[in-house]
Design an enzyme around this catalytic site. Structure first.
Site, PDB file in Angstrom:
ATOM      1  N   ASP A 275       0.893  -0.955   0.402  1.00 17.17           N
ATOM      2  CA  ASP A 275       0.485   0.184   0.306  1.00 17.17           C
ATOM      3  C   ASP A 275       1.181   1.257   0.229  1.00 17.17           C
ATOM      4  O   ASP A 275       0.367   2.678   0.432  1.00 17.17           O
ATOM      5  CB  ASP A 275      -1.466  -0.279   1.315  1.00 17.17           C
ATOM      6  CG  ASP A 275      -2.053   1.194   1.076  1.00 17.17           C
ATOM      7  OD1 ASP A 275      -1.898   0.922  -0.095  1.00 17.17           O
ATOM      8  OD2 ASP A 275      -2.251   1.593   2.340  1.00 17.17           O
TER       9      ASP A 275
ATOM     10  N   CYS B 279     -23.616  -5.963   1.331  1.00 10.91           N
ATOM     11  CA  CYS B 279     -22.982  -4.796   1.575  1.00 10.91           C
ATOM     12  C   CYS B 279     -23.478  -3.817   1.550  1.00 10.91           C
ATOM     13  O   CYS B 279     -23.828  -2.483   1.692  1.00 10.91           O
ATOM     14  CB  CYS B 279     -21.904  -5.178   1.024  1.00 10.91           C
ATOM     15  SG  CYS B 279     -21.699  -5.962  -0.464  1.00 10.91           S
TER      16      CYS B 279
ATOM     17  N   CYS C  86     -18.230   7.812   1.842  1.00 14.00           N
ATOM     18  CA  CYS C  86     -17.578   6.200   3.225  1.00 14.00           C
ATOM     19  C   CYS C  86     -16.121   6.892   3.946  1.00 14.00           C
ATOM     20  O   CYS C  86     -15.559   8.090   4.133  1.00 14.00           O
ATOM     21  CB  CYS C  86     -16.546   5.765   2.300  1.00 14.00           C
ATOM     22  SG  CYS C  86     -15.702   4.654   2.847  1.00 14.00           S
TER      23      CYS C  86
ATOM     24  N   CYS D 173     -19.670  -3.089   5.665  1.00 13.65           N
ATOM     25  CA  CYS D 173     -19.528  -4.106   4.787  1.00 13.65           C
ATOM     26  C   CYS D 173     -18.774  -5.151   3.973  1.00 13.65           C
ATOM     27  O   CYS D 173     -18.876  -5.335   3.188  1.00 13.65           O
ATOM     28  CB  CYS D 173     -19.350  -2.574   3.107  1.00 13.65           C
ATOM     29  SG  CYS D 173     -17.724  -2.334   3.100  1.00 13.65           S
TER      30      CYS D 173
HETATM   31  S1  SF4 Z   1     -19.022  -8.771  -0.950  1.00 14.35           S
HETATM   32 FE1  SF4 Z   1     -20.272 -10.532   0.155  1.00 14.35          FE
HETATM   33  S2  SF4 Z   1     -21.872  -9.198   0.925  1.00 14.35           S
HETATM   34 FE2  SF4 Z   1     -21.221  -8.006  -0.568  1.00 14.35          FE
HETATM   35  S3  SF4 Z   1     -22.302  -8.872  -2.414  1.00 14.35           S
HETATM   36 FE3  SF4 Z   1     -20.562  -9.823  -2.335  1.00 14.35          FE
HETATM   37  S4  SF4 Z   1     -21.061 -11.620  -1.082  1.00 14.35           S
HETATM   38 FE4  SF4 Z   1     -22.284 -10.347  -1.086  1.00 14.35          FE
HETATM   39  S1  SF4 Z   2     -20.266  -0.078   4.477  1.00 11.46           S
HETATM   40 FE1  SF4 Z   2     -18.205   0.179   2.950  1.00 11.46          FE
HETATM   41  S2  SF4 Z   2     -18.705   1.447   2.081  1.00 11.46           S
HETATM   42 FE2  SF4 Z   2     -19.824   1.715   3.306  1.00 11.46          FE
HETATM   43  S3  SF4 Z   2     -19.003   3.619   4.963  1.00 11.46           S
HETATM   44 FE3  SF4 Z   2     -18.154   0.954   5.977  1.00 11.46          FE
HETATM   45  S4  SF4 Z   2     -16.586   0.942   4.466  1.00 11.46           S
HETATM   46 FE4  SF4 Z   2     -17.593   2.725   3.459  1.00 11.46          FE
END
Ligand code: SF4
Ligand code: SF4
Length: 311
Positions: A127, A188, A208, A238
């Site tokens: 990174d 997610c 985010c 997520c």
């Molecule tokens: S990243 Fe994980 S939670 Fe998101 S759509 Fe794909 S399988 Fe579902």
């Molecule tokens: S769920 Fe994922 S995309 Fe949404 S705020 Fe949290 S880290 Fe960012």
């Protein structure tokens, strides 16, 4: 005898990496998407992503002497305790030591192994450069890029760092991971507290929580503060809701990544009572150094405010 991919992967495993794969440096198939994402302003103030775009689209520009990339995954997962769900919440990746140095030290040993076996070039990135890590990992056969825009390895999920070693060794490459195993799942996208996904795999970073609490230098927008759900540094939502993590994530074996509970029990004014020198001494080598003391003061107040407003 030329070095075999099997020997490289065995060495990566010996160094504690979860998985390793090998790919080439051909241009990305997603150049148009990256240009569109940048043009829409979804990178926010991360201007370096604009500067790095040419290299991210054409990884051969990163290192003209290299012809292969060894991509490794490094598990950082730890389970949440009830206290991890209370403000100030910290994303799992940041609960242990700063990963850059930990990952780089082991990547350097993998690079040394390549040099011992004939490589003239073996340069490491954790990174730290314009490396399109997730795409290279997918091309190296390690997993697919999920709708949450993260690399998902079917055997272990997405809670992993990605490291790379660029080398001039003509190693045979792995087949890419072609399947999209998200299927019809949208967990997610549905669970994101700030609606940060403009579409599947299209993250508006400016919404985010990870961006707002780590990269963003100005105050967190008032409209988004109530949506932080207690997060003070990063966000795991997520990933936490992803069935592949729920089913397959296992605690890290790397001692440095295990939780240090640095903010356990911290009040909203925890950083207000601290000077720059004390912050540097206590947090200078932690992930919290990136937003700095000013950013952390802002984050803690916003994290607690989000829970109070939600009650
Ligand atoms: S990243 Fe994980 S939670 Fe998101 S759509 Fe794909 S399988 Fe579902
Ligand atoms: S769920 Fe994922 S995309 Fe949404 S705020 Fe949290 S880290 Fe960012």
């Amino acid at each position: 005898m030329p070095l075999s991919p099997h020997a490289v992967k065995a060495e990566a495993g010996r160094l504690g990496f979860l998985a390793a794969g090998i790919t080439d440096l051909k241009p990305t198939a997603h150049a148009a998407e990256l240009d569109d994402w940048l043009a829409r302003g979804y990178a926010g103030t991360m201007r370096y992503l604009h500067r790095q775009a040419k290299k991210r689209k054409d990884p051969a520009r990163i290192d003209r002497e290299a012809m292969r990339v060894v991509v490794v995954l490094d598990n950082y997962f730890s389970s949440d305790t009830p206290a991890d769900l209370e403000p100030p919440r910290v994303a799992k990746y940041a609960r242990g030591d700063d990963y850059h140095g930990v990952l780089l030290a082991r990547l350097d040993r993998l690079a040394a192994f390549l040099r011992q076996n004939g490589a003239r070039v073996a340069r490491t990135y954790s990174d730290t450069g314009p490396v399109p890590e997730r795409e290279l990992a997918q091309r190296a056969g390690l997993g697919w890029i999920g709708k949450n825009s993260l690399l998902i390895r079917p055997e272990s999920g997405s809670f992993c760092f990605i490291g790379t070693v660029f080398t001039d060794l003509a190693l045979p490459i792995d087949p890419p991971f072609e399947l999209d195993r998200c299927g019809t799942c949208t967990r997610c996208l549905d669970a994101c507290p700030t609606d940060a996904f403009a579409a599947a795999r299209v993250l508006d970073a400016t919404r985010c929580i990870a961006y707002l609490t780590i990269e963003h230098r100005a105050p967190i927008p008032d409209a988004l503060v109530p949506k932080l759900d207690g997060w003070a540094f990063g966000c795991d939502v997520c990933q936490d809701v992803c069935p592949w993590n729920i089913r397959f994530a296992k605690p890290t074996a790397t001692a440095e990544y295990r939780p240090r509970e640095r903010l356990r029990g911290a009040a909203p004014d925890f950083f207000d009572e601290m000077g720059e020198a004390e912050f540097a001494e206590r947090f200078g080598d932690t992930p919290f150094a990136r937003p700095g003391i000013g950013g952390m003061r802002r984050n803690l107040k916003a994290a607690f405010a989000s829970r109070n407003r939600g009650e």
